[in-house]
Motif scaffolding. Sequence first.
Motif, PDB file in Angstrom:
ATOM      1  N   LEU A  60       0.830  -1.203   0.000  1.00 47.49           N
ATOM      2  CA  LEU A  60       0.000   0.000   0.000  1.00 47.49           C
ATOM      3  C   LEU A  60       0.870   1.262   0.000  1.00 47.49           C
ATOM      4  O   LEU A  60       0.534   2.250  -0.663  1.00 47.49           O
ATOM      5  CB  LEU A  60      -0.926   0.006   1.221  1.00 47.49           C
ATOM      6  N   ARG A  61       1.980   1.228   0.721  1.00 44.49           N
ATOM      7  CA  ARG A  61       2.899   2.375   0.701  1.00 44.49           C
ATOM      8  C   ARG A  61       3.486   2.582  -0.689  1.00 44.49           C
ATOM      9  O   ARG A  61       3.623   3.714  -1.164  1.00 44.49           O
ATOM     10  CB  ARG A  61       4.031   2.169   1.717  1.00 44.49           C
ATOM     11  N   GLU A  62       3.833   1.486  -1.340  1.00 43.42           N
ATOM     12  CA  GLU A  62       4.431   1.576  -2.678  1.00 43.42           C
ATOM     13  C   GLU A  62       3.497   2.270  -3.662  1.00 43.42           C
ATOM     14  O   GLU A  62       3.948   2.991  -4.563  1.00 43.42           O
ATOM     15  CB  GLU A  62       4.788   0.180  -3.175  1.00 43.42           C
ATOM     16  N   LYS A  63       2.193   2.070  -3.487  1.00 46.65           N
ATOM     17  CA  LYS A  63       1.206   2.688  -4.382  1.00 46.65           C
ATOM     18  C   LYS A  63       0.759   4.068  -3.903  1.00 46.65           C
ATOM     19  O   LYS A  63      -0.085   4.697  -4.541  1.00 46.65           O
ATOM     20  CB  LYS A  63      -0.016   1.777  -4.534  1.00 46.65           C
ATOM     21  N   GLY A  64       1.320   4.549  -2.805  1.00 46.68           N
ATOM     22  CA  GLY A  64       0.957   5.869  -2.313  1.00 46.68           C
ATOM     23  C   GLY A  64      -0.391   5.943  -1.649  1.00 46.68           C
ATOM     24  O   GLY A  64      -0.996   7.014  -1.558  1.00 46.68           O
ATOM     25  N   LEU A  65      -0.898   4.799  -1.145  1.00 41.76           N
ATOM     26  CA  LEU A  65      -2.216   4.773  -0.517  1.00 41.76           C
ATOM     27  C   LEU A  65      -2.146   5.004   0.984  1.00 41.76           C
ATOM     28  O   LEU A  65      -3.103   5.510   1.585  1.00 41.76           O
ATOM     29  CB  LEU A  65      -2.904   3.440  -0.820  1.00 41.76           C
ATOM     30  N   VAL A  66      -1.040   4.617   1.614  1.00 43.98           N
ATOM     31  CA  VAL A  66      -0.830   4.903   3.038  1.00 43.98           C
ATOM     32  C   VAL A  66       0.552   5.507   3.211  1.00 43.98           C
ATOM     33  O   VAL A  66       1.444   5.322   2.367  1.00 43.98           O
ATOM     34  CB  VAL A  66      -0.978   3.636   3.917  1.00 43.98           C
ATOM     35  N   ASP A  67       0.736   6.221   4.328  1.00 42.22           N
ATOM     36  CA  ASP A  67       2.041   6.811   4.609  1.00 42.22           C
ATOM     37  C   ASP A  67       2.889   5.842   5.424  1.00 42.22           C
ATOM     38  O   ASP A  67       2.498   4.688   5.641  1.00 42.22           O
ATOM     39  CB  ASP A  67       1.880   8.163   5.316  1.00 42.22           C
ATOM     40  N   THR A  68       4.038   6.302   5.884  1.00 43.48           N
ATOM     41  CA  THR A  68       4.955   5.401   6.599  1.00 43.48           C
ATOM     42  C   THR A  68       4.380   4.925   7.924  1.00 43.48           C
ATOM     43  O   THR A  68       4.811   3.903   8.455  1.00 43.48           O
ATOM     44  CB  THR A  68       6.299   6.099   6.848  1.00 43.48           C
ATOM     45  N   ALA A  69       3.396   5.640   8.448  1.00 41.88           N
ATOM     46  CA  ALA A  69       2.745   5.230   9.685  1.00 41.88           C
ATOM     47  C   ALA A  69       1.549   4.310   9.422  1.00 41.88           C
ATOM     48  O   ALA A  69       0.896   3.865  10.371  1.00 41.88           O
ATOM     49  CB  ALA A  69       2.295   6.449  10.480  1.00 41.88           C
ATOM     50  N   GLY A  70       1.259   4.047   8.153  1.00 46.51           N
ATOM     51  CA  GLY A  70       0.139   3.178   7.813  1.00 46.51           C
ATOM     52  C   GLY A  70      -1.198   3.879   7.788  1.00 46.51           C
ATOM     53  O   GLY A  70      -2.247   3.223   7.814  1.00 46.51           O
ATOM     54  N   ASN A  71      -1.192   5.214   7.699  1.00 47.15           N
ATOM     55  CA  ASN A  71      -2.436   5.980   7.642  1.00 47.15           C
ATOM     56  C   ASN A  71      -2.788   6.319   6.194  1.00 47.15           C
ATOM     57  O   ASN A  71      -1.910   6.515   5.359  1.00 47.15           O
ATOM     58  CB  ASN A  71      -2.294   7.276   8.450  1.00 47.15           C
ATOM     59  N   TRP A  72      -4.082   6.420   5.924  1.00 42.88           N
ATOM     60  CA  TRP A  72      -4.557   6.743   4.577  1.00 42.88           C
ATOM     61  C   TRP A  72      -4.012   8.094   4.143  1.00 42.88           C
ATOM     62  O   TRP A  72      -4.114   9.091   4.865  1.00 42.88           O
ATOM     63  CB  TRP A  72      -6.084   6.763   4.575  1.00 42.88           C
ATOM     64  N   CYS A  73      -3.422   8.154   2.954  1.00 43.05           N
ATOM     65  CA  CYS A  73      -2.876   9.422   2.464  1.00 43.05           C
ATOM     66  C   CYS A  73      -3.233   9.649   1.000  1.00 43.05           C
ATOM     67  O   CYS A  73      -2.597  10.452   0.325  1.00 43.05           O
ATOM     68  CB  CYS A  73      -1.353   9.458   2.647  1.00 43.05           C
ATOM     69  N   ALA A  74      -4.258   8.939   0.495  1.00 43.87           N
ATOM     70  CA  ALA A  74      -4.569   8.959  -0.934  1.00 43.87           C
ATOM     71  C   ALA A  74      -5.806   9.757  -1.275  1.00 43.87           C
ATOM     72  O   ALA A  74      -6.342   9.624  -2.381  1.00 43.87           O
ATOM     73  CB  ALA A  74      -4.712   7.524  -1.444  1.00 43.87           C
ATOM     74  N   GLY A  75      -6.294  10.578  -0.348  1.00 39.64           N
ATOM     75  CA  GLY A  75      -7.415  11.457  -0.658  1.00 39.64           C
ATOM     76  C   GLY A  75      -8.631  10.711  -1.148  1.00 39.64           C
ATOM     77  O   GLY A  75      -9.154   9.829  -0.478  1.00 39.64           O
TER      78      GLY A  75
END
Length: 360
Positions: free
Chosen positions: A109-124
Amino acid sequence: MTQGAGQGPEAERTATLRDFRVPAYVHETGPYDQNTHPGNAAPPLEDAVEHPEGYTPTQRDLPVIKRGDTLQLPVDPAPAPAAQPSAGPGPLFVVGDVHGYLDELLAALREKGLVDTAGNWCAGTARLWFLGDFTDRGPDGIGVIDLVMRLSAEAAAAGGYCKALMGNHELLLLGAKRFGDTPVNSGAGTATFQAAWLLNGGQKNDMDRLQDHHLQWMARLDAVEEVDGHLLVHSDTTAYLDYGDSIEAVNDTVRETITRNDADEVWDLFRKFTKRFSFRDEGGADAVRSLLDTYGGTRIVHGHSPIPYLLGEVGSEEDEDGDGPHVEGPHVYADGLAIAMDGGVTMAGKLLVQQLPLDD
């Protein structure tokens, strides 16, 4: 860092499966003999024969390949969030079978930019669909469910969504918790959800941590959805047609079956969701069309059957390089009408997160 695939002795998990003795019923790909196939590995696909109607999927259907004591995952800088359109829904992503491999899921999920390094949603406003099978075989199935539930709330708050489908292992875990060792009418001898769960990778730590809100969440999952012309299902089977002639009807019927809490009915639902390979080989494209014609969409996207199995390239513990099967991305087949998303993470393969539509 959340609990990783490398924590806990793999040998101990494998022993849990191999030391559980029940009568040999029928393997999904044909009659199964553990003496013929040592190590509980599944027989080659080319040896498959038609199983009798009402077969009992209580033997392990897929091998679990040892990964060694630890699995090293690269820790990369936080990627840029997935590109967002100026208006309308965000990009669409799908996730294949996770089977308890939480760290691998977070990395993908991080590789696709869907979560940040903390595992939180970051994909709007991005849209994310999980295709089912969150637990069993891997080390932290409940952690996976907790993550998906949390991301669902975070994505909704950001204007996107994170949703999930019902897989056969959700039905298996529900049945094992609700019905335990209650005999069910399998049509091929005595069977129980508890035995089937153990033989198909059930993890004691998952059962110990399973709570009512997990059960309620699993019981409400949809079985079929259509998004942007993609018909999303868990299993590569036409058995969905047995439950209704529309997406709404199928989802309602599945939920009603689970709600009635009848062991035999839930077992039959589980049994049908374990069927696979309907879209492979001769007649596969016609099978896909039967679903598309009924439920809509121009392509079907599924998990359940690992891509190495569909290609006849099953990994083995004796792989010289120790890397397992090499899966780089989804597998498109059945005249281009089907997209397989299970990269075989339980076989040391790849946990796939893919944006749709494919560029092909």
